[in-house]
Design a protein around this motif. Sequence first.
Motif, PDB file in Angstrom:
ATOM      1  N   TRP A   1      -0.049   8.723   9.569  1.00  0.00           N
ATOM      2  CA  TRP A   1      -0.645   7.417   9.828  1.00  0.00           C
ATOM      3  C   TRP A   1      -1.054   6.767   8.508  1.00  0.00           C
ATOM      4  CZ3 TRP A   1      -1.765   4.962  14.599  1.00  0.00           C
ATOM      5  CH2 TRP A   1      -1.409   5.698  15.727  1.00  0.00           C
ATOM      6  N   ALA A   2      -1.146   5.439   8.597  1.00  0.00           N
ATOM      7  CA  ALA A   2      -1.643   4.659   7.457  1.00  0.00           C
ATOM      8  C   ALA A   2      -2.660   3.647   7.965  1.00  0.00           C
ATOM      9  CB  ALA A   2      -0.502   3.945   6.735  1.00  0.00           C
ATOM     10  N   VAL A   3      -3.766   3.517   7.255  1.00  0.00           N
ATOM     11  CA  VAL A   3      -4.788   2.512   7.549  1.00  0.00           C
ATOM     12  C   VAL A   3      -4.972   1.686   6.278  1.00  0.00           C
ATOM     13  CG1 VAL A   3      -7.169   2.077   8.209  1.00  0.00           C
ATOM     14  CG2 VAL A   3      -5.919   3.974   9.244  1.00  0.00           C
TER      15      VAL A   3
ATOM     16  N   PHE B   1       0.828  -1.211   0.000  1.00  0.00           N
ATOM     17  CA  PHE B   1       0.000   0.000   0.000  1.00  0.00           C
ATOM     18  C   PHE B   1       0.860   1.259   0.000  1.00  0.00           C
ATOM     19  CE2 PHE B   1      -1.580   3.374   2.800  1.00  0.00           C
ATOM     20  CZ  PHE B   1      -2.600   3.871   2.009  1.00  0.00           C
ATOM     21  N   VAL B   2       1.901   1.294   0.812  1.00  0.00           N
ATOM     22  CA  VAL B   2       2.777   2.474   0.862  1.00  0.00           C
ATOM     23  C   VAL B   2       3.412   2.707  -0.507  1.00  0.00           C
ATOM     24  CG1 VAL B   2       4.873   3.410   1.888  1.00  0.00           C
ATOM     25  CG2 VAL B   2       3.191   2.268   3.326  1.00  0.00           C
ATOM     26  N   MET B   3       3.765   1.625  -1.193  1.00  0.00           N
ATOM     27  CA  MET B   3       4.314   1.770  -2.542  1.00  0.00           C
ATOM     28  C   MET B   3       3.289   2.404  -3.478  1.00  0.00           C
ATOM     29  SD  MET B   3       5.480  -1.259  -5.185  1.00  0.00           S
ATOM     30  CE  MET B   3       3.785  -1.845  -5.240  1.00  0.00           C
ATOM     31  N   LEU B   4       2.032   1.968  -3.412  1.00  0.00           N
ATOM     32  CA  LEU B   4       1.001   2.515  -4.284  1.00  0.00           C
ATOM     33  C   LEU B   4       0.667   3.968  -3.924  1.00  0.00           C
ATOM     34  CD1 LEU B   4      -1.490  -0.491  -4.526  1.00  0.00           C
ATOM     35  CD2 LEU B   4       0.161   0.252  -6.239  1.00  0.00           C
ATOM     36  N   ALA B   5       0.717   4.281  -2.634  1.00  0.00           N
ATOM     37  CA  ALA B   5       0.322   5.618  -2.192  1.00  0.00           C
ATOM     38  C   ALA B   5       1.395   6.673  -2.434  1.00  0.00           C
ATOM     39  CB  ALA B   5      -0.039   5.598  -0.709  1.00  0.00           C
ATOM     40  N   THR B   6       2.653   6.292  -2.515  1.00  0.00           N
ATOM     41  CA  THR B   6       3.741   7.269  -2.571  1.00  0.00           C
ATOM     42  C   THR B   6       4.451   7.341  -3.922  1.00  0.00           C
ATOM     43  OG1 THR B   6       5.278   5.612  -1.665  1.00  0.00           O
ATOM     44  CG2 THR B   6       4.162   7.089  -0.113  1.00  0.00           C
TER      45      THR B   6
ATOM     46  N   LYS C   1      -1.305   1.813  11.277  1.00  0.00           N
ATOM     47  CA  LYS C   1       0.115   1.901  11.605  1.00  0.00           C
ATOM     48  C   LYS C   1       0.562   3.352  11.588  1.00  0.00           C
ATOM     49  CE  LYS C   1       4.262   0.199  12.320  1.00  0.00           C
ATOM     50  NZ  LYS C   1       4.596  -0.510  13.580  1.00  0.00           N
ATOM     51  N   LYS C   2       1.315   3.737  12.613  1.00  0.00           N
ATOM     52  CA  LYS C   2       1.903   5.071  12.673  1.00  0.00           C
ATOM     53  C   LYS C   2       3.213   5.047  11.907  1.00  0.00           C
ATOM     54  CE  LYS C   2       3.095   8.787  15.901  1.00  0.00           C
ATOM     55  NZ  LYS C   2       3.199   9.182  17.323  1.00  0.00           N
TER      56      LYS C   2
ATOM     57  N   CYS D   1      -5.832   4.410   3.226  1.00  0.00           N
ATOM     58  CA  CYS D   1      -5.557   5.847   3.198  1.00  0.00           C
ATOM     59  C   CYS D   1      -4.287   6.152   3.983  1.00  0.00           C
ATOM     60  CB  CYS D   1      -6.732   6.649   3.753  1.00  0.00           C
ATOM     61  SG  CYS D   1      -7.235   6.197   5.423  1.00  0.00           S
ATOM     62  N   LEU D   2      -3.548   7.139   3.483  1.00  0.00           N
ATOM     63  CA  LEU D   2      -2.335   7.644   4.124  1.00  0.00           C
ATOM     64  C   LEU D   2      -2.627   9.071   4.560  1.00  0.00           C
ATOM     65  CD1 LEU D   2       0.660   6.897   4.706  1.00  0.00           C
ATOM     66  CD2 LEU D   2       1.231   8.018   2.552  1.00  0.00           C
ATOM     67  N   MET D   3      -2.541   9.335   5.873  1.00  0.00           N
ATOM     68  CA  MET D   3      -2.937  10.627   6.446  1.00  0.00           C
ATOM     69  C   MET D   3      -1.741  11.324   7.083  1.00  0.00           C
ATOM     70  SD  MET D   3      -6.398   9.096   8.167  1.00  0.00           S
ATOM     71  CE  MET D   3      -5.487   7.590   8.535  1.00  0.00           C
TER      72      MET D   3
END
Length: 745
Positions: free
Chosen positions: A372-374, A240-245, A365-366, A404-406
Amino acid sequence: MENDGQLNNNNVQGLSLIMGNHAAWNQPVEYELDALLGAEDHHVDTNQRSDDEDRCPGSGTPPSKRAKRFSVQQVQELEAMFQVCTHPDPRARQELGRKVGLGEWQVRFWFQNRRSSTKLKACGNEIRDMQQENTKLRADNIELKQLVQNPTCFRCRDPAGANQLVSENWRLLNENARLKDELLRAKAYQDSVIREAERPQSMSSEHQASAYTHPVPFTYNCRTNKAALVSHAERALKEFVMLATKGQPMWIPTIDGEVLGDQEYDLHTFPGLLGLCPRGFIVEATRETDMIRGDAMDLVSILTKAAQWSEMFPDIVAYVRSTDVISSSSTSSSHDGLIQLMDVEFWVQSPRLLSRNVKFLRFSKKMAERKWAVVDVSVDGNNGDEQQSNGTSYAGYRLLPSGCLMEDMSGGFCKVTWVVHGEYLESTVPELFKQFFRSGQAFGACRWLRSLQRQCEYMAVLGSSHIPSSSSSSSAISPLGKRGVLELARRMKESFYAAVSGPVTIASTNIVDQWCVSSGTGAERVDAAVRMVTWNCAEIMPGEPATTVLSATTTVRLPGTPPLRVFEYICNSQRRGEWDNFVNGGPVEEVSYVPISARLHGNSVCILRPTVVADGSHGKNSNDMLILQQSSTDASGSLVVYSLVEENVMRGIMGGADSSIFLLPSGFAILPDGHGKAHYTAVSSSSSAPNNGEGALLTVASLGMLSSSPSGGLAARSFDDAGEHLCNMIKKIRDSVGANNVIMA
């Protein structure tokens, strides 16, 4: 002296070779040795005498017409010397002249003529070679042009080289398949090594061996240990972090936004957490970023509490079946590391669509300070072989790592990046809605993020003490009354969602039927497939009378008509009487108005009073009824929900009285049809939505009470009346917004 005379004649012959027309030396002429030496004469009179002037090249005496050529011995000696040295010095020329019986100047001129003839012959040979090469190249060029015009295989002379092209294509396909197979085996081996540590000790060796060659999608059951679920969630977080960033080439920009690059994604994740995409499934991947009013920690708290999360997204989350905590956070007040197993149904506001049932892990996860990421990821391992359906929902959906990445920003806002990546069974989607789903507008990131934005704006207004004044009325509303009106509008909207897309649970006494209704004839005719649902109020709301309620809902498509244009027309208070029978064909006046968003225009809750035009005067409606209406619009769609409320009851709620009353809402859900990018602009009565090829999916719902049994004749007539009422409303809207056609769902 006799010999000198002979030499003088020869000298004149030699001078005639270099004193003629100089232009002739520039011509590519081949000189023969015989022509250079003159006519053949083997009987040279060496005793012939001449004057001294004949020996001198500068004498005025013209050369003899009968010039004599050199003897064979002289030519042989000169040629032998020429092979040794082409430019002899004066001393060497004198010695050679004495040896052959010639003067130094005669030797000099002979060498000069010999060198010139050699150069001319070499130039002629070079030109001849170049001409031959040019001729050959011309022939090759003509042959190549013929091959281009009529390509043939050089081996088998097959026209157009078809066999050669097919053979090359098959070779490339086989090579591609081989490389994909090697990649699949490598990924399978990597996955098996990771899962080997997670498997129970009782797993057989045969099962262990098969795990290395046959990657199986992750599937949750009662025997799945928590360590496997935690590992599944952590891997989903990384993806997810790869897709979001990441930007390009992971996400490819387009005119309408951006799309996920399949090749780049497969390069990093193939075959993926859930295995390969099942046959018949469609991949949907969307990403959206915007600024949301609120705090990242508060949003994480809402997303991790099922009840609050469901209330935050009432237009998407239909029902939360269960929630189990797989791994709790280190502290009770923190949500860092919390993993939940959730069983949820998602819906779209249309009676023609089934709800999506999905079981997934939610991992919060913080990532850093104030960030944060959910993340959500399916655990059902749906491979597309068997699809469960209970009539109102289906399980043909897999949620790949999404969420979502907040990140907290200044000014009380939070930057939210929402990613939705899933796979769904396309055969479960009706034909009219397929483009709506393929475009990602049904359950894409835009819809989730806009819904979150609206709800955060609504919560800010709900917690504010500011009381807006109506622009057309002096009716007062207290701070407690504002909260009561907003809460009543929220429950009215949720009842509308349940009536249109549900009900989620249907009692045995309820009836669900499909009626095909039409209104008008010829080109003015409108056909609609209306879903009729009846239920008893006492079964749903304890304490209410046992009254049967009829819900009539239908969805049609207005091609080429932007959703915003339809929304503007429905919200026009001066033209409401064109489609609303309750207002008796007249306009409505605003009693009170509460905006539910400071940033999104057109989002409000208002109280309207119908007016009756009679003898040029305005008076109250005979029923003393008001209209409570909530309207909202953004890029994901629009909504207009309204219900009749008695005026004395509505006045009491505006003053702070209890708002727990029963409403039967009606209204419209206006969604884009997926054939164009959805545009959102500030709503005004004079604006017109741009037409960029997009159309509208218009869902109309009307709720009312039945006084007799559904099996009686009165109920049947009520069904006909309700269906005809919906068709008349659709026809009025079609004509007013300039739609050329109405397509029945």
